[in-house]
Write an enzyme that holds these catalytic residues in place. Structure first.
Site, mmCIF file in Angstrom:
data_model
loop_
_atom_site.group_PDB
_atom_site.id
_atom_site.type_symbol
_atom_site.label_atom_id
_atom_site.label_comp_id
_atom_site.label_asym_id
_atom_site.label_seq_id
_atom_site.Cartn_x
_atom_site.Cartn_y
_atom_site.Cartn_z
ATOM 1 N N LYS A 18 3.465 1.219 2.911
ATOM 2 C CA LYS A 18 3.733 0.732 4.242
ATOM 3 C C LYS A 18 2.856 1.387 5.048
ATOM 4 C CE LYS A 18 4.433 5.681 4.219
ATOM 5 N NZ LYS A 18 3.998 6.398 5.151
ATOM 6 N N PRO A 103 -4.303 2.837 -2.089
ATOM 7 C CA PRO A 103 -4.743 5.003 -2.340
ATOM 8 C C PRO A 103 -3.559 5.829 -2.450
ATOM 9 C CG PRO A 103 -6.127 3.120 -0.696
ATOM 10 C CD PRO A 103 -4.039 2.321 -0.838
ATOM 11 N N ALA A 105 -2.164 9.953 -1.605
ATOM 12 C CA ALA A 105 -2.553 10.109 -1.145
ATOM 13 C C ALA A 105 -2.560 10.034 0.021
ATOM 14 C CB ALA A 105 -2.619 11.924 -1.618
ATOM 15 N N GLY A 107 -1.207 8.112 2.774
ATOM 16 C CA GLY A 107 -0.632 7.992 3.601
ATOM 17 C C GLY A 107 0.369 6.449 3.996
ATOM 18 N N LEU A 108 -0.046 5.982 2.578
ATOM 19 C CA LEU A 108 0.210 4.270 2.320
ATOM 20 C C LEU A 108 1.726 4.120 1.041
ATOM 21 C CD1 LEU A 108 -2.880 3.452 2.446
ATOM 22 C CD2 LEU A 108 -1.661 2.961 4.281
ATOM 23 N N ALA A 109 2.415 4.845 0.895
ATOM 24 C CA ALA A 109 3.127 5.454 -0.217
ATOM 25 C C ALA A 109 2.923 4.630 -1.454
ATOM 26 C CB ALA A 109 4.016 4.129 0.164
ATOM 27 N N GLY A 110 1.398 5.523 -1.727
ATOM 28 C CA GLY A 110 1.176 5.192 -2.840
ATOM 29 C C GLY A 110 1.340 5.529 -3.995
ATOM 30 N N GLY A 111 2.181 6.758 -3.885
ATOM 31 C CA GLY A 111 2.820 7.443 -4.784
ATOM 32 C C GLY A 111 3.988 6.668 -5.396
ATOM 33 N N SER A 112 4.982 5.936 -3.882
ATOM 34 C CA SER A 112 6.166 5.793 -4.644
ATOM 35 C C SER A 112 5.912 3.933 -4.748
ATOM 36 C CB SER A 112 6.767 5.814 -2.757
ATOM 37 O OG SER A 112 6.374 7.129 -2.641
ATOM 38 N N ASP A 145 9.878 7.633 0.523
ATOM 39 C CA ASP A 145 9.037 6.447 1.572
ATOM 40 C C ASP A 145 9.523 5.457 -0.391
ATOM 41 O OD1 ASP A 145 7.753 7.593 3.420
ATOM 42 O OD2 ASP A 145 6.306 7.675 1.954
#
Ligand code: C5P
Length: 307
Positions: A18, A103, A105, A107-112, A145
């Site tokens: 996102k 990617p 960490a 800011g693109l919701a990569g962990g979510s 997110d």
């Protein structure tokens, strides 16, 4: 607990990255989170999660930034699977593997995204018959997110970002994402923002600008570029000063607008169309101001079963 009823041997799900076209950050709440008013846009960059029969919950991650993703029960996708099993009253037995494009960490919701894909995938694998509402509730509990990565599209987010309502707008927008070297911790950027705001009247911009909504409806690229806004920029730029240069460089190279993605450190540049995005990506990449460059479009649908 009872053993799950196995339906499919393997379920494949995908969930999108996102960006926030507007990110207004209000005051910190009693629970430590900040009140937000944000407009999310789901992007064509996705993580793929494969859920297969297993014993207990396990996860392996491959692809973009996989080293930084925990492989234990602290992994958000594991927590999502455990929450669904608890909700359904069954044992959580699943072997998950995630192939990352997004990617971490950044800011693109990569962990979510993995956590957004996991409940639906496990629901299909286990035949638990969870409702859409159940999946959304699990997602919302897991992170600000995650709920949006599940719903996708274009949405207004309030609360700590997990309360969503759809924003109606036609068409799609093309973006260039300049992914910085290194990551920024979301918590650190919020703390830096609080520090900058301390003792000032600044902040709490929780009204959504009409200009953004009008630009989305009228499909006016220049108006959208001018309306992009992220309250987190001063804090992220303070922690990673090179980001200011990255933003300026993209605009100089012809982006219709630019803003920090979430809490950073990725910078998003708005392109005029798909070809412009490809050209702009090549130019930004050549400047050496970031680790890697991606093109993406949005809005796209949220997490879904693909196989
Ligand atoms: O929701 P998520 O787990 O991604 O947030 C990570 C951290 O970012 C939180 O622990 C909190 O410090 C901060 N945060 C916040 N306000 C929000 C979202 C996140 O302060 N609305």
């Amino acid at each position: 607990m009872t053993a799950p009823v196995q339906t499919d041997d393997v379920v494949i799900a995908r969930a999108p990255a996102k960006i926030n076209l507007h990110l207004g950050v209000g005051p910190v709440r009693a629970d430590g989170y900040h009140e937000l008013a944000t407009v999310f846009c789901a992007l064509s960059l996705t993580d793929e999660l494969v859920a297969a029969e297993g014993s207990g919950v396990s996860i392996v991650t491959a692809g973009e930034g996989a080293d930084a993703v925990p492989a234990d029960a602290s992994n958000l996708a594991c927590r999502a699977a455990l929450r669904l099993a608890e909700h359904a009253g069954i044992d959580a037995d699943v072997e998950m593997s995630v192939r990352k494009q997004i990617p971490v960490a950044a800011g693109l919701a990569g962990g979510s995204a993995g956590a957004a894909a996991a409940p639906g995938a496990c629901d299909a694998l286990w035949g638990t018959g969870a409702s859409r509402g159940d999946l959304l509730q699990i997602a919302a509990e897991l992170g600000s997110d995650v709920a949006f990565s599940l719903t996708g599209g274009l949405a207004l987010g309030t609360g700590r970002g997990e309360m969503l309502s759809p924003v109606l707008a036609a068409g799609r927008w093309h973006w260039v994402l300049a992914v910085a070297e290194g990551g920024l911790s979301t918590g650190d950027v919020y703390r830096e923002l609080d520090r900058i705001r301390e003792g000032t009247e600044r902040g709490a911009t929780l009204e959504l600008p009409d200009a953004l909504m009008n630009a989305l409806r009228s499909r006016d690229t220049d108006a959208l570029g001018a309306a992009l806004h992220n309250d987190m920029e001063p804090a992220a730029f303070g922690l990673m000063p090179t980001l200011r240069r990255t933003k300026a460089a993209g605009v100089e190279e012809g982006a219709a607008g630019a803003l920090l993605c979430g809490s950073g450190p990725t910078m998003a540049f708005l392109a005029r169309d798909e070809q412009h995005a490809v050209d702009l990506a090549a130019r930004v990449s050549g400047l050496g101001v970031c680790r890697t460059v991606r093109t993406a479009y949005g809005p796209v649908p949220g997490a879904r079963i693909t196989g």
